[in-house]
Write an enzyme that holds these catalytic residues in place. Sequence first.
Site, mmCIF file in Angstrom:
data_model
loop_
_atom_site.group_PDB
_atom_site.id
_atom_site.type_symbol
_atom_site.label_atom_id
_atom_site.label_comp_id
_atom_site.label_asym_id
_atom_site.label_seq_id
_atom_site.Cartn_x
_atom_site.Cartn_y
_atom_site.Cartn_z
ATOM 1 N N HIS A 86 0.797 -1.222 -0.214
ATOM 2 C CA HIS A 86 -0.009 -0.284 -0.019
ATOM 3 C C HIS A 86 0.846 1.083 0.058
ATOM 4 C CE1 HIS A 86 0.598 -1.090 4.173
ATOM 5 N NE2 HIS A 86 0.907 0.219 4.606
ATOM 6 N N HIS B 63 0.770 5.275 1.127
ATOM 7 C CA HIS B 63 0.166 6.389 1.806
ATOM 8 C C HIS B 63 0.312 7.727 1.036
ATOM 9 C CE1 HIS B 63 0.046 4.273 5.792
ATOM 10 N NE2 HIS B 63 1.092 3.811 5.306
HETATM 11 P P1 AMP Z 1 1.525 0.667 7.344
HETATM 12 O O1 AMP Z 1 2.220 1.128 8.893
HETATM 13 O O2 AMP Z 1 2.187 1.177 6.254
HETATM 14 O O3 AMP Z 1 1.355 -1.083 7.175
HETATM 15 O O4 AMP Z 1 0.197 1.193 7.401
HETATM 16 C C1 AMP Z 1 -0.976 0.626 7.577
HETATM 17 C C2 AMP Z 1 -2.095 1.671 7.511
HETATM 18 O O5 AMP Z 1 -3.401 1.073 7.405
HETATM 19 C C3 AMP Z 1 -2.299 2.617 8.851
HETATM 20 O O6 AMP Z 1 -2.050 3.824 8.840
HETATM 21 C C4 AMP Z 1 -3.562 1.963 9.454
HETATM 22 O O7 AMP Z 1 -4.189 3.359 10.057
HETATM 23 C C5 AMP Z 1 -4.289 1.557 8.085
HETATM 24 N N1 AMP Z 1 -5.473 0.841 8.263
HETATM 25 C C6 AMP Z 1 -5.355 -0.606 9.067
HETATM 26 N N2 AMP Z 1 -6.685 -1.023 8.672
HETATM 27 C C7 AMP Z 1 -7.458 -0.075 8.124
HETATM 28 C C8 AMP Z 1 -8.644 -0.223 7.648
HETATM 29 N N3 AMP Z 1 -9.531 -1.255 7.884
HETATM 30 N N4 AMP Z 1 -9.428 0.738 6.730
HETATM 31 C C9 AMP Z 1 -8.266 1.738 6.576
HETATM 32 N N5 AMP Z 1 -7.224 1.966 6.979
HETATM 33 C C10 AMP Z 1 -6.591 0.881 7.811
#
Ligand code: AMP
Length: 144
Positions: free
Chosen positions: A102, A104
């Site tokens: 993913h 950001h």
């Molecule tokens: P990372 O630390 O790059 O793996 O970021 C994962 C991101 O996913 C975090 O910023 C979380 O807030 C976001 N996240 C986790 N679960 C969900 C969800 N169900 N819907 C939207 N965002 C999510």
Amino acid sequence: MSHDSHCAFCKIVAAQIPASVVFENQTSLAFLDIGPLADGHLLLIPRDHYPALVDMPREESTRLLSVIPVLGRALLEVTGAEGFNVLINNGTAAGQVVPHAHIHLIPRQSGDKLGYRWHVSSYENDRPAELALAYQEALRKHID
Ligand code: AMP
Ligand code: ZN
């Protein structure tokens, strides 16, 4: 299409859990991060399950990355941000928590106090030449 039934983002792709989706096409999806660092913080993901960006075939990662400018323009318009950061956490050590690739997109305003400290170091002697050679050799293996 690869899918991991335990993966939160695969569940969003399959509409098994809700998300505030802002964009979708055949291969990708963008939605609001549930824990935003700033108002309007977006996540862009491939529909297929890949643990991290480096696991994606080149064409698929190219297709995913090509959505960034479009999303970025919408983000600037919608949030009124002055800029935004594109951040990809690759691997646990780099802060990746959700093991589905993913990207950001984080809205920024001057003086918003987001971000991290940028500890600059420097190289000694022939380390840059050594590294450049190692990169060139590795890339010959990895590039298709
Ligand atoms: P990372 O630390 O790059 O793996 O970021 C994962 C991101 O996913 C975090 O910023 C979380 O807030 C976001 N996240 C986790 N679960 C969900 C969800 N169900 N819907 C939207 N965002 C999510
Ligand atoms: Zn997944």
